[in-house]
Design an enzyme around this catalytic site. Structure first.
Site, PDB file in Angstrom:
ATOM      1  CG  HIS A 256      -1.937   0.845   1.130  1.00  0.00           C
ATOM      2  ND1 HIS A 256      -1.914   2.263   1.502  1.00  0.00           N
ATOM      3  CD2 HIS A 256      -3.372   0.819   0.747  1.00  0.00           C
ATOM      4  CE1 HIS A 256      -2.999   2.960   1.391  1.00  0.00           C
ATOM      5  NE2 HIS A 256      -3.991   2.217   0.851  1.00  0.00           N
ATOM      6  CD  GLU A 311      -7.737  -2.294  -4.193  1.00  0.00           C
ATOM      7  OE1 GLU A 311      -7.005  -2.687  -4.927  1.00  0.00           O
ATOM      8  OE2 GLU A 311      -7.983  -0.794  -4.708  1.00  0.00           O
TER       9      GLU A 311
END
Length: 372
Positions: A256, A311
């Site tokens: 991320h 996600e």
């Protein structure tokens, strides 16, 4: 003057809404850890917190739920416009158009500062707009909201026509709470920039929706879904993941830009799915794949500290509730609408128009080239 591409690391505003601490893996909404809110609170409660600065009392919550149920229906003027849109229109474009129409029929252009009832109406009608267009695109009759259901359960009901399983409401609620707010991201910044000109609510929200539509921001976790589908079962996980890493391919759902340690949103969803793994095989598979993938990433990419992101588990949630991939980003949007509008309210309370500088790197006319 030194330039910073993408304004990376530049502080554009002060906010009381959220703290995004990527170094320590912390996400805070108005003094509460977002992962704890996702596990223990309703969508309505967390929206109230972001808008009003405190969790609602029982009386305030009950009043809010009744008020919410009354505002989900679409006005006839908006339905008329939605019925004119091509059935193949992507849902994010439909949301942008519908938001503009709502601004027109509610005369939002005349309001400053913002009217909270307009904010509430836009937020509450968004799931109805999504479900209305989706069902029309599938050749199905749109379903009116059910005032007996809460915000998340009603969304699933309007999509399918069936009262959803409680397990599906629980995991989707957790995901949507975790998606509500995330600091000065692209779509939030876009909305605040527009509103800082003292423009209207609809214009600011259309800017936010436009930014969310871009795949670099609101891109759905569909590639994670493809990965889980390809793995299929726990027995295949290690061999499939190892082949991907040997080939130099990226494992989707890991790493991320902000979080350099565990993503607190993924932690919350993992915790919830661990409790529910026995009830849904996709939750069980996702938990196993994460464990194996982290071990292999440490083996193949030592020192990179690649962790699962939200996600990854969002894909497992969407797969479990059988949500079509075309609705992933719109579903994210119906949640982030709360964060956007909370930021817009904050912007009006201390407004100053955004006006960053730029650095000219083009050619100069001959008359100016020799100036010191």
């Amino acid at each position: 003057m030194a330039s910073v591409t993408g304004l990376d690391g530049i502080v554009a505003a002060e906010t009381e809404l959220s703290l995004v601490d990527g170094k320590n893996g912390v996400l805070v909404y108005r003094g509460y850890e977002a992962k704890e809110l996702a596990l223990h609170n309703s969508f309505e409660e967390v929206a109230y917190l972001l808008w009003h600065g405190e969790l609602p009392s029982t009386e305030a919550l009950n009043a809010s739920r009744k008020h919410w149920a009354e505002q989900r229906r679409l006005p006839a003027e908006l339905k008329a416009v939605l019925n004119l849109l091509p059935l193949e229109s992507d849902v994010m474009s439909v949301l942008r158009t519908a938001t503009s129409v709502l601004g027109t029929i509610s005369h939002q252009e005349a309001e400053w500062p913002l009217d909270f009832e307009r904010i509430l109406a836009n937020t509450l009608m968004l799931p109805t707009i999504i479900a209305y267009h989706y069902r029309r695109s599938q050749g199905l009759t749109p379903i009116e909201p059910d005032p007996q259901l809460d915000h998340v359960a009603n969304y699933l009901y309007m999509l399918t026509g069936t009262v959803p399983q409680q397990i599906h409401v629980k995991v989707l609620t957790a995901y949507l709470i975790l998606a509500m707010e995330h600091g000065m991201n692209a779509s939030t910044f876009a909305g605040r920039v527009v509103l800082s000109t003292q423009s209207d609510l609809a214009s600011a929200l259309c800017a936010s929706i436009g930014a969310m539509k871009g795949p670099l921001h609101g891109g759905a976790p569909s590639e994670v879904l493809h990965m889980l589908d390809a793995i299929g079962n726990k027995e295949n996980a290690e061999s499939w993941l190892r082949e991907e890493l040997k080939a130099g391919r990226k494992l989707m759902g890991f790493g991320h830009r902000i979080y350099k340690t565990n993503d607190p949103r993924a932690e919350a969803l993992r915790h919830l799915m661990t409790e529910l793994a026995a009830e849904d095989p996709w939750f069980d598979l996702a938990i196993h794949v994460e464990k194996v993938a982290v071990e292999l990433l440490n083996e193949y990419k030592p020192g990179r500290k690649l962790y699962v992101n939200v996600e990854f588990y969002a894909a497992a949630v969407m797969r479990a509730i059988a949500l079509p991939t075309s609705l992933f980003t719109p579903s994210f949007t119906l949640s982030r609408m709360v964060g956007w509008t909370a930021h817009l309210l904050e912007q009006t309370s201390c407004n100053r128009i955004f006006r960053p500088q730029s650095v000219y790197i083009g050619a100069l006319p001959v008359s100016l080239r020799n100036r010191s």
